[in-house]
Motif scaffolding. Sequence first.
Motif, PDB file in Angstrom:
ATOM      1  N   ARG A 119       0.890  -0.458  -0.083  1.00 28.29           N
ATOM      2  CA  ARG A 119      -0.178   0.059  -0.383  1.00 28.29           C
ATOM      3  C   ARG A 119       0.969   1.080   0.009  1.00 28.29           C
ATOM      4  NH1 ARG A 119      -5.204   1.595   0.677  1.00 28.29           N
ATOM      5  NH2 ARG A 119      -5.557   3.537   1.806  1.00 28.29           N
ATOM      6  N   CYS A 120      -0.004   2.028  -0.700  1.00 32.36           N
ATOM      7  CA  CYS A 120       1.306   3.356  -0.641  1.00 32.36           C
ATOM      8  C   CYS A 120       0.127   4.361   0.009  1.00 32.36           C
ATOM      9  CB  CYS A 120       0.942   3.727  -2.402  1.00 32.36           C
ATOM     10  SG  CYS A 120       2.058   5.610  -2.560  1.00 32.36           S
ATOM     11  N   ASP A 122       0.540   7.603   0.675  1.00 37.16           N
ATOM     12  CA  ASP A 122       0.619   8.975  -0.367  1.00 37.16           C
ATOM     13  C   ASP A 122      -0.753   8.770  -0.964  1.00 37.16           C
ATOM     14  OD1 ASP A 122       3.285  10.770   0.652  1.00 37.16           O
ATOM     15  OD2 ASP A 122       4.064   8.765   0.379  1.00 37.16           O
ATOM     16  N   CYS A 123      -0.660   8.377  -1.894  1.00 34.19           N
ATOM     17  CA  CYS A 123      -1.346   7.771  -2.713  1.00 34.19           C
ATOM     18  C   CYS A 123      -3.111   6.945  -2.264  1.00 34.19           C
ATOM     19  CB  CYS A 123      -1.134   7.056  -4.114  1.00 34.19           C
ATOM     20  SG  CYS A 123      -0.039   7.417  -4.880  1.00 34.19           S
ATOM     21  N   ALA A 132       3.460  -1.637  -7.227  1.00 37.04           N
ATOM     22  CA  ALA A 132       4.586  -1.492  -6.258  1.00 37.04           C
ATOM     23  C   ALA A 132       6.016  -0.733  -5.964  1.00 37.04           C
ATOM     24  CB  ALA A 132       4.599  -2.552  -5.280  1.00 37.04           C
ATOM     25  N   HIS A 135       5.907   1.651  -8.695  1.00 34.78           N
ATOM     26  CA  HIS A 135       5.277   2.761  -8.472  1.00 34.78           C
ATOM     27  C   HIS A 135       6.799   4.020  -7.371  1.00 34.78           C
ATOM     28  CE1 HIS A 135       2.272   4.828  -6.714  1.00 34.78           C
ATOM     29  NE2 HIS A 135       2.560   5.064  -5.807  1.00 34.78           N
ATOM     30  N   ARG A 136       7.822   2.563  -7.428  1.00 31.08           N
ATOM     31  CA  ARG A 136       8.664   3.222  -6.925  1.00 31.08           C
ATOM     32  C   ARG A 136      10.138   3.946  -8.039  1.00 31.08           C
ATOM     33  NH1 ARG A 136       8.539  -2.107  -3.614  1.00 31.08           N
ATOM     34  NH2 ARG A 136       7.672  -1.754  -1.761  1.00 31.08           N
ATOM     35  N   THR A 141       6.645   9.374  -8.263  1.00 34.22           N
ATOM     36  CA  THR A 141       6.096   8.296  -6.560  1.00 34.22           C
ATOM     37  C   THR A 141       7.064   8.202  -6.650  1.00 34.22           C
ATOM     38  OG1 THR A 141       6.137   6.763  -8.354  1.00 34.22           O
ATOM     39  CG2 THR A 141       3.823   7.965  -7.850  1.00 34.22           C
ATOM     40  N   HIS A 144       7.153   8.014  -2.436  1.00 37.30           N
ATOM     41  CA  HIS A 144       6.346   8.148  -2.029  1.00 37.30           C
ATOM     42  C   HIS A 144       6.769   6.574  -1.008  1.00 37.30           C
ATOM     43  CE1 HIS A 144       3.058   9.673  -5.031  1.00 37.30           C
ATOM     44  NE2 HIS A 144       3.579  10.501  -4.422  1.00 37.30           N
ATOM     45  N   ARG A 145       5.689   6.296   0.254  1.00 39.88           N
ATOM     46  CA  ARG A 145       6.087   5.643   0.637  1.00 39.88           C
ATOM     47  C   ARG A 145       5.120   4.302   1.045  1.00 39.88           C
ATOM     48  NH1 ARG A 145       8.558   2.494   4.068  1.00 39.88           N
ATOM     49  NH2 ARG A 145       8.742   2.097   6.777  1.00 39.88           N
ATOM     50  N   VAL A 146       5.779   2.857   0.331  1.00 42.01           N
ATOM     51  CA  VAL A 146       4.839   2.022  -0.304  1.00 42.01           C
ATOM     52  C   VAL A 146       5.185   0.880   0.910  1.00 42.01           C
ATOM     53  CG1 VAL A 146       4.916  -0.329  -1.475  1.00 42.01           C
ATOM     54  CG2 VAL A 146       5.424   2.294  -2.254  1.00 42.01           C
TER      55      VAL A 146
END
Length: 755
Positions: A119-120, A122-123, A132, A135-136, A141, A144-146
């Motif tokens: 789960r992100c 931020d989003c 995922a 996303h990194r 993004t 963002h913290r995943v």
Amino acid sequence: MVSQGSSPSLLEALSSDFLACKICLEQLRVPKTLPCLHTYCQDCLAQLAEHGHLRCPECRETVPLPPAGVAAFKTNFFVNGLLDLVRARAGGDLQAGKPACALCPLMGGASTGGPATARCLDCADDLCQACADGHRCTRQTHTHRVVDLVGYRAGWYDEEARERQAAQCPQHPGEALRFLCQPCSQLLCRECRLDPHLDHPCLPLAEAVRARKPGLEELLKGVDNNLAELEASRLVEKKSLTRLREQAARVGTQVEEAAERVLRVLLAQKQEVLGQLRAHVEAAEEAARERLGKLEGQEQVARAAAAFARRVLSLGREAEILSLEGAIAQRLQQLQGCAWVPGPPHYLLPQLELHPGLLDKNCHLLRLSFEEQQPQKDSGREGAGCQGDEETPSRRQDGAQPQGRDGAQTPKSDRAQTPQEDGAQAPKGERPKSPQEGRAQTPQEDGGAQTPRAGRSNKKRKFKGRLKSVSREPSPVLGLNLEGSGLLPRPIFSCSFPTRMPGDKRSPRITGLCPFGLREILVADEQNRALKRFSLNGDYKGAVPVPEGCSPCSVAALRGAVAFSAGARLHLISPDGEVQWRRALSLSQASHAVAAMPSGDRVAVSVSGHVEVYNMEGSLATRFIPGGKASRGLRALVFLTTSPQGNFVGSDWQQNSVVVCDGLGQVIGEYRGPGLHGCQPGSVSVDKKGYIFLTLREVNKVVILDPEGSLLGDFLTAYHGLEKPRVTTMVDGRYLVVSLSNGTIHVFRVRSPDS
């Protein structure tokens, strides 16, 4: 690094009922905060609004309704954020029982995404492993913290998610609130910042919080100080109330003892005066018998001589008459010269003299006086006022003149007065037997008005024996005293038994009683979360199972079912413990009183000052406020029962009264007089004739009222073994069952006046 847990405050907010509406008992929807800082659903508040205002269900504060309606109240973004966090932890699309990826449908056109594993924060999106990783790797993004989805669902990242969570603008969906308009005190997103707040000075949220948070913390510190003072004042008030109740109980015991002493002395005087009366009559009768014997003998002798002379004169010949003439004449002359009658009888007719105080309607053998409570440092002298302390005129509140030290209790010398000094009758014409008897007034020879003896003042003698108390309630004065006259029901002790069973982990705390079956009672033990069955002889018959986690408070038995309140819910269960239905009640009330209707197929429950009646199916049959809508919010029925006549009887702690109303809610009687001794009315029970039995826990009494709610007198006192009675119930209209604070139950048979 993965956080292994959130702060206790956040966990508490997420797991408690903080996110539940106190009106509908469901999770808050469109939470709106009132000026009193209580939060409810917008739709629930709209139902409470009437006549341009609404009243907070919890603190009862009246809030004016904004012109735009309930929607104009402030939206609670804090609660919204917590709700979003809760929904995110528990929500998501499901695919074979697992949450689905939110990005796969956007990229590949598939209707559903693959199983989510991350789960992100931020989003706020659930992601599969491929999304995922990608996303990194993007410029937008990569910061963002995943995090792992399993850990997120377990609550490991709640604090971090809260930090990255952004409040959404209600006017522009998808836009986060970023600025504070200082003149308007309004939160703005980027779109709101452009128009109409473009020329207004605005601050970023973080800077605005840094500027305003110290002021709020200072205000909070002041409120904390006020809370400490309020808590200290509350403790002082509770201690003062405890002292009042203890002192009232002591004075009540002293009143009972003093009244018993006065009655014993009065009964002793009664026996003595009746003994004197019997002795006087017996002596007069003995003397009369002696005189009557002499008179009868003389009458017989005279009658025999007269008969002989009359026979001789009528039947005798001349020679016979002349021969007996001398003896007859001598005997008749002898009888004529005899004193036939000793004179008129001198009987001393007894008459009763009453002490002037007994004839004075303003004379009180017992009277209360009142004094202010002393400061805590003088608590060692508590109760000294009952031992004969002097009173100053400024402290007296009953209007009487100050008395000396001998005025606090009835002196022994006064208790040992002779019957003549207390108004007993001495036979008229007899000399006094003692100086004390010589002080008694004597009636005139014709039995007329009493006159004081010469040389004595005609002032009425003042009675001593005033009792002090810190209670401010006046002593009850009943218009018609029926106690001891045989016109009131009387208690006959039947049995006593404990309610603690071997399986109990705690001492019983009985909060509810009701009849159950044939000559049985059902006992609600809130401390042990049990409904226990006992016979009227104290035999344990087992228990009625209750749902897990329920602590029964008030209980009532219906036809083939048991109704009880627990917390803010009303339950109906079968005797085997099967739940038939449950209903949510008001959260603003600590406990709800339950009573069975006389028909046995409906149950009444007190909810926030009104009475609700439910049928066996759980449907609301009727609802009313005792006294009508004008009494709304002005009553708090803590105890409730029904009479065989179909009336409702309740103990109203808001009005400090006992209220009687019919099935339509019309008040037909209410008592709030001095007979309550300043106590809040306790448990109520009604017998088959409608007499009301009211428990006064603080003074260890059960008093009796007529069916219209007028006080008649005491029914049970401490002399019947009552020590802090809690709850009562009436079985078969003839047995009064009383539970004490220590878990003991007393059973009394109610003897009717005509039985």
